[in-house]
Design a protein around this motif. Structure first.
Motif, PDB file in Angstrom:
ATOM      1  N   GLN A   6       4.104   8.770   6.768  1.00  0.00           N
ATOM      2  CA  GLN A   6       3.328   7.588   7.119  1.00  0.00           C
ATOM      3  C   GLN A   6       4.026   6.394   6.479  1.00  0.00           C
ATOM      4  O   GLN A   6       3.996   6.221   5.266  1.00  0.00           O
ATOM      5  N   LEU A   7       4.670   5.559   7.278  1.00  0.00           N
ATOM      6  CA  LEU A   7       5.450   4.450   6.743  1.00  0.00           C
ATOM      7  C   LEU A   7       4.584   3.208   6.567  1.00  0.00           C
ATOM      8  O   LEU A   7       3.728   2.894   7.396  1.00  0.00           O
ATOM      9  N   ALA A   8       4.813   2.503   5.474  1.00  0.00           N
ATOM     10  CA  ALA A   8       4.070   1.281   5.154  1.00  0.00           C
ATOM     11  C   ALA A   8       5.030   0.306   4.498  1.00  0.00           C
ATOM     12  O   ALA A   8       6.151   0.661   4.123  1.00  0.00           O
ATOM     13  N   ALA A   9       4.591  -0.932   4.346  1.00  0.00           N
ATOM     14  CA  ALA A   9       5.419  -1.940   3.682  1.00  0.00           C
ATOM     15  C   ALA A   9       4.531  -2.922   2.938  1.00  0.00           C
ATOM     16  O   ALA A   9       3.407  -3.216   3.366  1.00  0.00           O
ATOM     17  N   CYS A  10       5.050  -3.423   1.823  1.00  0.00           N
ATOM     18  CA  CYS A  10       4.318  -4.381   1.006  1.00  0.00           C
ATOM     19  C   CYS A  10       4.323  -5.742   1.695  1.00  0.00           C
ATOM     20  O   CYS A  10       5.370  -6.401   1.794  1.00  0.00           O
ATOM     21  N   ALA A  11       3.162  -6.177   2.144  1.00  0.00           N
ATOM     22  CA  ALA A  11       3.067  -7.434   2.882  1.00  0.00           C
ATOM     23  C   ALA A  11       3.415  -8.637   2.015  1.00  0.00           C
ATOM     24  O   ALA A  11       3.897  -9.654   2.532  1.00  0.00           O
ATOM     25  N   GLU A  12       3.196  -8.544   0.721  1.00  0.00           N
ATOM     26  CA  GLU A  12       3.380  -9.710  -0.129  1.00  0.00           C
ATOM     27  C   GLU A  12       4.847  -9.992  -0.471  1.00  0.00           C
ATOM     28  O   GLU A  12       5.159 -11.017  -1.078  1.00  0.00           O
ATOM     29  N   MET A  13       5.766  -9.107  -0.039  1.00  0.00           N
ATOM     30  CA  MET A  13       7.190  -9.319  -0.273  1.00  0.00           C
ATOM     31  C   MET A  13       7.924  -9.748   0.992  1.00  0.00           C
ATOM     32  O   MET A  13       9.134  -9.989   0.953  1.00  0.00           O
ATOM     33  N   LEU A  14       7.223  -9.851   2.108  1.00  0.00           N
ATOM     34  CA  LEU A  14       7.839 -10.159   3.398  1.00  0.00           C
ATOM     35  C   LEU A  14       7.176 -11.388   4.012  1.00  0.00           C
ATOM     36  O   LEU A  14       6.003 -11.650   3.751  1.00  0.00           O
ATOM     37  N   TRP A  15       7.923 -12.139   4.833  1.00  0.00           N
ATOM     38  CA  TRP A  15       7.375 -13.321   5.527  1.00  0.00           C
ATOM     39  C   TRP A  15       6.576 -14.191   4.551  1.00  0.00           C
ATOM     40  O   TRP A  15       5.417 -14.551   4.819  1.00  0.00           O
ATOM     41  N   LYS A  16       7.178 -14.562   3.461  1.00  0.00           N
ATOM     42  CA  LYS A  16       6.438 -15.211   2.375  1.00  0.00           C
ATOM     43  C   LYS A  16       5.907 -16.598   2.742  1.00  0.00           C
ATOM     44  O   LYS A  16       5.092 -17.156   2.015  1.00  0.00           O
ATOM     45  N   ASP A  17       6.330 -17.140   3.879  1.00  0.00           N
ATOM     46  CA  ASP A  17       5.805 -18.424   4.325  1.00  0.00           C
ATOM     47  C   ASP A  17       4.575 -18.288   5.216  1.00  0.00           C
ATOM     48  O   ASP A  17       4.021 -19.286   5.678  1.00  0.00           O
ATOM     49  N   GLN A  18       4.127 -17.036   5.441  1.00  0.00           N
ATOM     50  CA  GLN A  18       2.979 -16.780   6.307  1.00  0.00           C
ATOM     51  C   GLN A  18       1.780 -16.295   5.484  1.00  0.00           C
ATOM     52  O   GLN A  18       1.956 -15.689   4.423  1.00  0.00           O
ATOM     53  N   PRO A  19       0.550 -16.521   5.969  1.00  0.00           N
ATOM     54  CA  PRO A  19      -0.620 -15.969   5.274  1.00  0.00           C
ATOM     55  C   PRO A  19      -0.557 -14.438   5.224  1.00  0.00           C
ATOM     56  O   PRO A  19       0.025 -13.801   6.109  1.00  0.00           O
ATOM     57  N   VAL A  20      -1.177 -13.881   4.201  1.00  0.00           N
ATOM     58  CA  VAL A  20      -1.136 -12.424   4.039  1.00  0.00           C
ATOM     59  C   VAL A  20      -1.746 -11.710   5.246  1.00  0.00           C
ATOM     60  O   VAL A  20      -1.237 -10.666   5.685  1.00  0.00           O
ATOM     61  N   ALA A  21      -2.810 -12.244   5.811  1.00  0.00           N
ATOM     62  CA  ALA A  21      -3.422 -11.588   6.974  1.00  0.00           C
ATOM     63  C   ALA A  21      -2.465 -11.567   8.160  1.00  0.00           C
ATOM     64  O   ALA A  21      -2.420 -10.578   8.909  1.00  0.00           O
ATOM     65  N   TRP A  22      -1.694 -12.617   8.344  1.00  0.00           N
ATOM     66  CA  TRP A  22      -0.685 -12.630   9.425  1.00  0.00           C
ATOM     67  C   TRP A  22       0.329 -11.523   9.197  1.00  0.00           C
ATOM     68  O   TRP A  22       0.713 -10.813  10.124  1.00  0.00           O
ATOM     69  N   ARG A  23       0.791 -11.391   7.965  1.00  0.00           N
ATOM     70  CA  ARG A  23       1.783 -10.364   7.632  1.00  0.00           C
ATOM     71  C   ARG A  23       1.220  -8.966   7.885  1.00  0.00           C
ATOM     72  O   ARG A  23       1.900  -8.087   8.425  1.00  0.00           O
TER      73      ARG A  23
END
Length: 259
Positions: A6-23
């Motif tokens: 089950q693959l996942a990714a840390c949203a807070e390290m990616l697309w840092k110019d976007q809101p967390v919900a968008w990520r």
């Protein structure tokens, strides 16, 4: 080709110019689960609406394992985190030996972990398990390397394994972060084998640089094959920055863990 994890990714390290919900929504669209850190800055309602599968989130905001005052504050903070985690449907709530400050620097640093600190940590983790049993949640304890997190008590893979295996309750698992293991100990596949009975999630990033697989020295395809061979089919989370484009980084991660 198969996808055994089950693959996942840390949203807070990616697309840092976007809101967390968008990520979180974009990761969900791409077929990934979502890892998150701290909730005070999140729009919880917006996160709920994404329908994201949150595989792991921070399980506390303050406190520590190895002394009474720190343990009491950790338990109170963990109880608050459990409520947020249940609201968002988070699979696991993550802990460290002590709270981390700016830049990941431990708030409470110790170069030597005494026997009494070990006993205190063992008792604190049993209290965490009692809380988790009452709330119907699962906590993980994550290993951290001493270069990025100097003086963090119970940070090594060896220490995390010793604590979690000695507590040995289903409410407490290991968040086995192989980026930190590579820096602290190396020998990743053997550490996976040792930790396997207690692993709740495996986290990855390449080293040096803490970016996606293929940017550093770790042969993550070999690690993926070994994990699959030993019977692991749980979550693997990318806790890494993107060296370039975020979606390219995510596809490199997916390719490394597709067999």
């Amino acid at each position: 080709m198969t996808q055994p994890f089950q693959l996942a990714a840390c949203a807070e390290m990616l697309w840092k110019d976007q809101p967390v919900a968008w990520r979180a929504a974009r990761l969900t669209e791409m077929g990934f689960g979502v890892g998150l850190w701290n909730w005070p800055e999140w729009d919880l309602t917006a996160l709920e609406k994404t329908g994201a599968n949150i595989t792991i989130m921070n399980g506390y905001l303050e406190g520590r394992l190895a002394d009474k005052d720190g343990a009491d504050r950790l338990l109170a903070s963990a109880r608050d985190a459990a409520q947020i985690g249940k609201r968002l449907g988070a699979d696991r709530l993550n802990l460290h030996g002590t709270g981390l400050g700016d830049g990941g620097i431990p708030i409470w640093q110790h170069d030597v972990t005494t026997g009494q600190m070990w006993l205190n940590a063992y008792d604190t983790l049993h209290r965490i398990c009692d809380l988790a049993e009452d709330e119907g949640v699962v906590f993980t304890l994550e290993n951290l390397n001493q270069l990025d997190h100097p003086g963090c008590p119970f940070g090594s893979t060896k220490d995390v394994l010793a604590l979690v295996s000695s507590v040995n309750r289903p409410q407490l698992r290991i968040n086995l972060d192989l980026y930190h293991t590579q820096i602290g100990e190396g020998d990743l596949i053997r550490w996976c084998e040792k930790c396997l009975p207690w692993v709740g999630e495996v986290q990855v990033a390449d080293n040096p640089g803490r970016c996606e697989p293929g940017t550093g020295e770790i042969k993550y395809k070999a690690v993926a094959r070994a994990l699959s061979k030993m019977g692991y089919s749980g979550p693997v989370g990318l806790e890494a920055f993107a060296e370039g484009d975020e979606e390219d980084a995510l596809e490199a991660f997916r390719a490394a863990f597709t067999l």
